[in-house]
Design an enzyme around this catalytic site. Structure first.
Site, PDB file in Angstrom:
ATOM      1  N   LYS A 102       0.775  -1.275  -0.229  1.00 14.74           N
ATOM      2  CA  LYS A 102       0.138  -0.061  -0.020  1.00 14.74           C
ATOM      3  C   LYS A 102       0.641   1.051   0.029  1.00 14.74           C
ATOM      4  CE  LYS A 102      -4.145   1.928   2.630  1.00 14.74           C
ATOM      5  NZ  LYS A 102      -4.837   1.432   3.452  1.00 14.74           N
ATOM      6  N   SER A 147      -9.896   1.988   3.264  1.00 16.40           N
ATOM      7  CA  SER A 147      -8.928   2.530   2.239  1.00 16.40           C
ATOM      8  C   SER A 147      -8.116   1.775   1.475  1.00 16.40           C
ATOM      9  CB  SER A 147      -8.116   3.644   2.918  1.00 16.40           C
ATOM     10  OG  SER A 147      -7.268   3.049   3.966  1.00 16.40           O
ATOM     11  N   SER A 182      -9.993  -1.116   7.193  1.00 12.13           N
ATOM     12  CA  SER A 182      -9.314  -0.572   5.740  1.00 12.13           C
ATOM     13  C   SER A 182      -8.732  -1.596   5.004  1.00 12.13           C
ATOM     14  CB  SER A 182      -8.373   0.582   5.707  1.00 12.13           C
ATOM     15  OG  SER A 182      -8.878   1.684   6.176  1.00 12.13           O
TER      16      SER A 182
END
Length: 520
Positions: free
Chosen positions: A70, A150, A174
């Site tokens: 990420k 997210s 997330s």
């Protein structure tokens, strides 16, 4: 070397099949690198060599596993942008702790994944690189769906076949929410077990390293590699605490396994709790059939299903957003355009030149942060203001403790972090199970056009409580919604440090459960 070149060719082949070729990896590009906009950057060294990685060997635990990271974890060989204009050109000089461990284990870091800006969002639409498209139905004519946030790019990169494992962060759901929407495994370990050193902070008391994978076995193996004490991370649990949790966890596992030995059922002796508060009015009926089929499967394997109550988790979402935004307001104060990152020009937007440092600072933050981040920073600043501190921030911290006590009251295993908690409760449960999301993945156009400021936040309703309590939790791919055919997940939660208890259930589901729709 040959394996790395093979991985690069496979990634390029996937891109070509979906009408994309590898573009130049620049921090301000707008053309997606893949059909789903999963990646913000491709690692140009993944197909040749990696100067920061140990030479790959078949003896290494993750030898040549393709892994995505990420884009809020620091990486020395690829930019780290947090999907924000504010850090569009930022290239760290070091690797985050988890990245260094992965490289040392032989993993091939193939790229960085898209996210909501600074990990603030539940749909992965608040990104400098644009929204992530859900790849769960690649041959479908349906409208584009959100991947969840997210860590939408992480879950989508697994589902699209770009990697074997994806590393993300989980603050309030997330990694689990995108996993549910994309139909993959999403694991949030107990808070403090995996080092956060090198993870760009959103909310320090909630941020947890998460793992997305196509199988539980891959997620578990990755967790075992990454878990460990790190002196550089002040929130990393001390070895003594880890040892205490390991002893208690083994005690619980031995009890369950001893009970199962006398029966052919793999889960005989396991007590599964279903909290009735985890079926709120916002829950869409489409997620219930897959959930009910999974519960029936657990029962068929000998588990005892017990209704239970978490009476105060209805307060969790509001408390979470006060705490998270307050911590974000403090953490993101460092982005002033002076030390690093974007800086607004002295004269911009046709206005008069900035006359003071404070004015440059204000323009930098107004232009560098997206609207969602700005909104949350303002909310957090208000929560920390003198007039609101007692009735908002402190009150939310009190609610957090109440939610933690609710979980402690239903679990059979004691919480090793609470000195005052009594020993094991025979009437308690070993794990909790409930739907992971209130619906299947929403349409991207509906997400962007929503007029309700709360519509996106409601997506976190079922994942936030375990985040407030710091508990291990995993989203399991358990089928698709019957009305639209998009994936929905079921969430499994255990007491703090009881990852081995989660493993018992998740392993059986991963190896033996066959969803009605054949999703896996």
């Amino acid at each position: 070397m040959a394996a790395r070149q093979r991985i690069a060719r496979q990634l390029d082949g996937i891109a070509r099949r979906h009408g994309h070729t590898q573009a130049a990896s620049t921090s301000q590009r707008h053309d997606p690198l893949d059909a789903w906009n999963c990646l913000t950057h491709r690692n140009s060294s993944s197909g040749t060599s990696n100067s920061n990685a140990v030479a790959s060997s078949s003896k290494q635990p993750l030898a040549d596993w393709p892994v995505t990271i990420k884009d809020n974890f620091c990486t020395s060989d690829v930019p780290t942008t947090c999907a924000s204009k504010m850090l569009a050109d930022y290239r760290p000089t070091f690797d985050a702790a988890v990245v260094a461990r992965l490289k040392a284990a032989g993993a091939c870091i193939v790229g960085k994944t898209n996210l909501d800006e600074f990990a603030m969002g539940s749909s992965n639409v608040h990104s400098y690189f644009g929204p992530v498209k859900n790849p769960a139905k690649q041959n479908s004519n349906d409208e584009a769906r959100a991947a969840g946030g997210s860590s939408g790019g992480a879950a989508a990169s697994v589902r699209a076949g770009l990697c074997r494992v994806a590393i993300g962060s989980d603050t309030g759901g997330s990694i689990r929410l995108p996993a549910s929407h994309c139909g993959v495994w999403g694991f949030k370990p107990s808070y403090g077990l995996i080092s956060r050193w090198g993870l760009v902070s959103y909310a320090d008391s909630l941020d947890t390293v998460g793992i997305a994978a196509s199988s539980w076995q891959d997620a578990r193996r990755t967790f075992q590699l990454l878990s460990g004490h790190d002196r550089r991370d002040p929130t990393s649990m001390h070895p003594r605490t880890r040892q205490k949790a390991a002893r208690e966890s083994q005690k619980q596992v031995d009890r369950i396994q001893q009970s199962a030995r006398s029966r052919p059922d793999a889960l005989h002796g396991l007590r599964v709790g279903i909290p009735h508060e985890c079926f709120p009015a916002e829950l869409h009926s489409q997620v219930l059939p897959p959930f009910e089929r999974l519960v029936d499967f657990l029962t068929s394997k000998g588990a005892t299903v017990i209704p239970c109550s978490l009476p105060n988790i209805s307060l969790a979402l509001s408390a979470y957003y006060v705490i998270a935004t307050a911590e974000a307001s403090s953490n993101l104060a460092r982005y002033d355009g002076v030390r690093y990152g974007f800086q607004a020009g002295a004269k911009d937007d046709g206005r008069e030149p900035a006359k003071t440092a404070a004015e440059v600072y204000a323009r930098t933050r107004s232009q560098g942060f997206g609207r969602e981040v700005q909104k949350r920073l303002l909310l957090g600043a208000h929560a920390l203001s003198a007039d609101a501190f007692d009735n908002t921030f402190l009150r939310s911290q009190e609610i957090r403790k109440v939610v933690q006590r609710d979980f402690d009251a239903v679990f059979r295993a004691p919480n090793v972090l609470r000195r005052s908690q009594a020993d094991e409760r025979e009437e308690g449960v070993d794990v909790l199970v409930h739907p992971c999301s209130v619906s299947s993945a929403p349409r991207l156009d509906a997400t962007k056009a929503s007029s309700s400021p709360m519509s996106e936040y409601v997506q976190d309703l079922l994942t936030v409580p375990s985040s407030l309590a710091g508990l291990p939790s995993v989203s399991m791919p358990t089928g698709v919604a019957e009305d639209d055919g998009w994936p929905v997940g079921t969430m499994l939660t255990a007491q703090w440090g009881m990852e081995n208890v989660l493993d018992i259930v998740a392993s059986v589901v991963d190896q033996e459960y066959e969803p009605k729709d054949g999703l896996r």
